[in-house]
Design a protein around this motif. Sequence first.
Motif, PDB file in Angstrom:
ATOM      1  N   ILE A 187      44.576  28.403  50.817  1.00  0.00           N
ATOM      2  CA  ILE A 187      43.910  28.422  52.127  1.00  0.00           C
ATOM      3  C   ILE A 187      43.398  27.038  52.535  1.00  0.00           C
ATOM      4  CG2 ILE A 187      43.262  30.843  51.876  1.00  0.00           C
ATOM      5  CD1 ILE A 187      40.424  29.930  51.171  1.00  0.00           C
ATOM      6  N   GLY A 188      43.700  26.025  51.718  1.00  0.00           N
ATOM      7  CA  GLY A 188      43.250  24.671  52.033  1.00  0.00           C
ATOM      8  C   GLY A 188      42.000  24.288  51.266  1.00  0.00           C
ATOM      9  N   ASP A 189      41.692  22.989  51.281  1.00  0.00           N
ATOM     10  CA  ASP A 189      40.489  22.477  50.629  1.00  0.00           C
ATOM     11  C   ASP A 189      40.437  22.840  49.142  1.00  0.00           C
ATOM     12  OD1 ASP A 189      38.114  21.030  50.611  1.00  0.00           O
ATOM     13  OD2 ASP A 189      36.877  22.800  51.027  1.00  0.00           O
ATOM     14  N   HIS A 190      41.607  22.811  48.495  1.00  0.00           N
ATOM     15  CA  HIS A 190      41.724  23.097  47.056  1.00  0.00           C
ATOM     16  C   HIS A 190      41.279  24.512  46.697  1.00  0.00           C
ATOM     17  CE1 HIS A 190      42.504  18.830  46.485  1.00  0.00           C
ATOM     18  NE2 HIS A 190      41.376  18.550  47.118  1.00  0.00           N
ATOM     19  N   LYS A 191      41.435  25.449  47.643  1.00  0.00           N
ATOM     20  CA  LYS A 191      41.034  26.825  47.379  1.00  0.00           C
ATOM     21  C   LYS A 191      42.186  27.786  47.644  1.00  0.00           C
ATOM     22  CE  LYS A 191      36.179  25.969  48.566  1.00  0.00           C
ATOM     23  NZ  LYS A 191      35.070  26.293  49.500  1.00  0.00           N
ATOM     24  N   PHE A 192      42.151  28.915  46.972  1.00  0.00           N
ATOM     25  CA  PHE A 192      43.159  29.960  47.194  1.00  0.00           C
ATOM     26  C   PHE A 192      42.487  31.329  47.155  1.00  0.00           C
ATOM     27  CE2 PHE A 192      42.865  29.537  42.634  1.00  0.00           C
ATOM     28  CZ  PHE A 192      43.138  30.789  42.091  1.00  0.00           C
ATOM     29  N   ILE A 193      43.110  32.277  47.837  1.00  0.00           N
ATOM     30  CA  ILE A 193      42.592  33.648  47.877  1.00  0.00           C
ATOM     31  C   ILE A 193      43.558  34.524  47.093  1.00  0.00           C
ATOM     32  CG2 ILE A 193      43.726  34.165  50.095  1.00  0.00           C
ATOM     33  CD1 ILE A 193      41.249  35.915  50.751  1.00  0.00           C
ATOM     34  N   HIS A 194      43.029  35.400  46.275  1.00  0.00           N
ATOM     35  CA  HIS A 194      43.862  36.213  45.388  1.00  0.00           C
ATOM     36  C   HIS A 194      43.123  37.495  45.008  1.00  0.00           C
ATOM     37  CE1 HIS A 194      41.835  34.708  41.429  1.00  0.00           C
ATOM     38  NE2 HIS A 194      40.997  34.604  42.424  1.00  0.00           N
ATOM     39  N   SER A 195      43.836  38.362  44.304  1.00  0.00           N
ATOM     40  CA  SER A 195      43.192  39.558  43.770  1.00  0.00           C
ATOM     41  C   SER A 195      42.951  39.308  42.292  1.00  0.00           C
ATOM     42  CB  SER A 195      44.069  40.797  43.974  1.00  0.00           C
ATOM     43  OG  SER A 195      43.396  41.948  43.498  1.00  0.00           O
ATOM     44  N   SER A 196      41.714  39.050  41.969  1.00  0.00           N
ATOM     45  CA  SER A 196      41.311  38.730  40.598  1.00  0.00           C
ATOM     46  C   SER A 196      40.972  40.008  39.837  1.00  0.00           C
ATOM     47  CB  SER A 196      40.091  37.807  40.643  1.00  0.00           C
ATOM     48  OG  SER A 196      39.399  37.809  39.425  1.00  0.00           O
ATOM     49  N   SER A 197      41.364  40.048  38.577  1.00  0.00           N
ATOM     50  CA  SER A 197      41.079  41.238  37.768  1.00  0.00           C
ATOM     51  C   SER A 197      39.578  41.449  37.573  1.00  0.00           C
ATOM     52  CB  SER A 197      41.761  41.127  36.399  1.00  0.00           C
ATOM     53  OG  SER A 197      41.320  39.974  35.711  1.00  0.00           O
ATOM     54  N   SER A 198      38.797  40.383  37.742  1.00  0.00           N
ATOM     55  CA  SER A 198      37.345  40.500  37.547  1.00  0.00           C
ATOM     56  C   SER A 198      36.560  40.640  38.850  1.00  0.00           C
ATOM     57  CB  SER A 198      36.813  39.285  36.787  1.00  0.00           C
ATOM     58  OG  SER A 198      37.090  38.084  37.493  1.00  0.00           O
ATOM     59  N   LYS A 199      37.101  40.083  39.958  1.00  0.00           N
ATOM     60  CA  LYS A 199      36.352  40.089  41.214  1.00  0.00           C
ATOM     61  C   LYS A 199      37.073  40.767  42.374  1.00  0.00           C
ATOM     62  CE  LYS A 199      33.910  35.777  40.110  1.00  0.00           C
ATOM     63  NZ  LYS A 199      33.633  34.379  40.560  1.00  0.00           N
ATOM     64  N   GLY A 200      38.291  41.221  42.158  1.00  0.00           N
ATOM     65  CA  GLY A 200      39.045  41.785  43.269  1.00  0.00           C
ATOM     66  C   GLY A 200      39.485  40.679  44.205  1.00  0.00           C
ATOM     67  N   VAL A 201      39.699  41.003  45.477  1.00  0.00           N
ATOM     68  CA  VAL A 201      40.137  39.985  46.442  1.00  0.00           C
ATOM     69  C   VAL A 201      38.981  39.017  46.685  1.00  0.00           C
ATOM     70  CG1 VAL A 201      40.965  39.526  48.775  1.00  0.00           C
ATOM     71  CG2 VAL A 201      41.784  41.541  47.528  1.00  0.00           C
ATOM     72  N   SER A 202      39.216  37.772  46.307  1.00  0.00           N
ATOM     73  CA  SER A 202      38.167  36.757  46.378  1.00  0.00           C
ATOM     74  C   SER A 202      38.802  35.372  46.478  1.00  0.00           C
ATOM     75  CB  SER A 202      37.278  36.834  45.130  1.00  0.00           C
ATOM     76  OG  SER A 202      38.067  36.766  43.954  1.00  0.00           O
ATOM     77  N   ILE A 203      37.957  34.385  46.745  1.00  0.00           N
ATOM     78  CA  ILE A 203      38.424  33.002  46.869  1.00  0.00           C
ATOM     79  C   ILE A 203      38.023  32.222  45.620  1.00  0.00           C
ATOM     80  CG2 ILE A 203      38.144  30.850  48.162  1.00  0.00           C
ATOM     81  CD1 ILE A 203      37.730  32.565  50.681  1.00  0.00           C
ATOM     82  N   ALA A 204      38.963  31.424  45.102  1.00  0.00           N
ATOM     83  CA  ALA A 204      38.701  30.620  43.915  1.00  0.00           C
ATOM     84  C   ALA A 204      39.124  29.175  44.182  1.00  0.00           C
ATOM     85  CB  ALA A 204      39.457  31.175  42.713  1.00  0.00           C
ATOM     86  N   SER A 205      38.616  28.273  43.362  1.00  0.00           N
ATOM     87  CA  SER A 205      38.948  26.857  43.498  1.00  0.00           C
ATOM     88  C   SER A 205      40.092  26.480  42.564  1.00  0.00           C
ATOM     89  CB  SER A 205      37.726  25.994  43.166  1.00  0.00           C
ATOM     90  OG  SER A 205      38.090  24.625  43.094  1.00  0.00           O
ATOM     91  N   MET A 206      41.039  25.715  43.087  1.00  0.00           N
ATOM     92  CA  MET A 206      42.135  25.207  42.278  1.00  0.00           C
ATOM     93  C   MET A 206      41.604  24.258  41.208  1.00  0.00           C
ATOM     94  SD  MET A 206      45.124  26.329  43.632  1.00  0.00           S
ATOM     95  CE  MET A 206      46.353  25.090  43.264  1.00  0.00           C
ATOM     96  N   GLN A 207      40.420  23.707  41.439  1.00  0.00           N
ATOM     97  CA  GLN A 207      39.827  22.753  40.512  1.00  0.00           C
ATOM     98  C   GLN A 207      38.929  23.418  39.479  1.00  0.00           C
ATOM     99  OE1 GLN A 207      37.966  20.352  43.570  1.00  0.00           O
ATOM    100  NE2 GLN A 207      39.668  18.883  43.573  1.00  0.00           N
TER     101      GLN A 207
END
Length: 221
Positions: A187-207
């Motif tokens: 999604i830009g700014d070194h971030k991506f949105i995904h479905s995490s096994s721990s948080k569900g659909v959420s945004i995480a940092s590539m860094q």
Amino acid sequence: MKKLVAAAALLGMMAFNPIVGKAALGDHTLKQGMTSKDVQQLQTVLKKKGYFTYKKTTTYYGTYTKSAVKKFQKAKKLKADGVAGKSTFKALGVKTAVKSTSYSSSGLISTAKRYMGVPYRWGGTTPKGFDCSGYINYVFDKSAGIDLPRTVSGIYLKGTSVSTPKAGDVVFFQTYKHGASHAGIYIGDHKFIHSSSSKGVSIASMQNPYWAPKFLGAKKI
């Protein structure tokens, strides 16, 4: 002068006879109510296999076609919903292709964010619960009408590799096994949105120290 007249005539012919590209059978999901030559091709394939028994094929996806598809799906132990999608075409022996296409990255991301907070569910493909590939499949289909492979490894084989991801690209990670095993939408700014096994659909940092060393690559679909 004659060349100018000929050129004008050619342009006129093109205006009234536009060149239209043709998609192969299996490139698009087919369902009841649709009318196209692809439907007739589907009926022909089903007829050869003994599932479509109507006296002649047509371009309309009606009750006979839906019934034939459902019978075939049941025989192949697929979800018998009467919709001819990727898994049905694969079982029929029809090769499908996902081509790089243009779509609105902002629209894709907007759709992706709409499902923030949806819980993780192994094998989930709906807003009741997503796994990582089910989520990406749903967002691309909902936003851009693109039917992607069901698994992360399958999605990784599609699209065009890019050295630096841009908004709307799919980013892949190597987590619990060798090769692409997790993915999200950049999604830009070194971030991506995904479905995490721990948080569900959420945004995480590539860094993030967890994701950074697991980054495998990015692809434009």
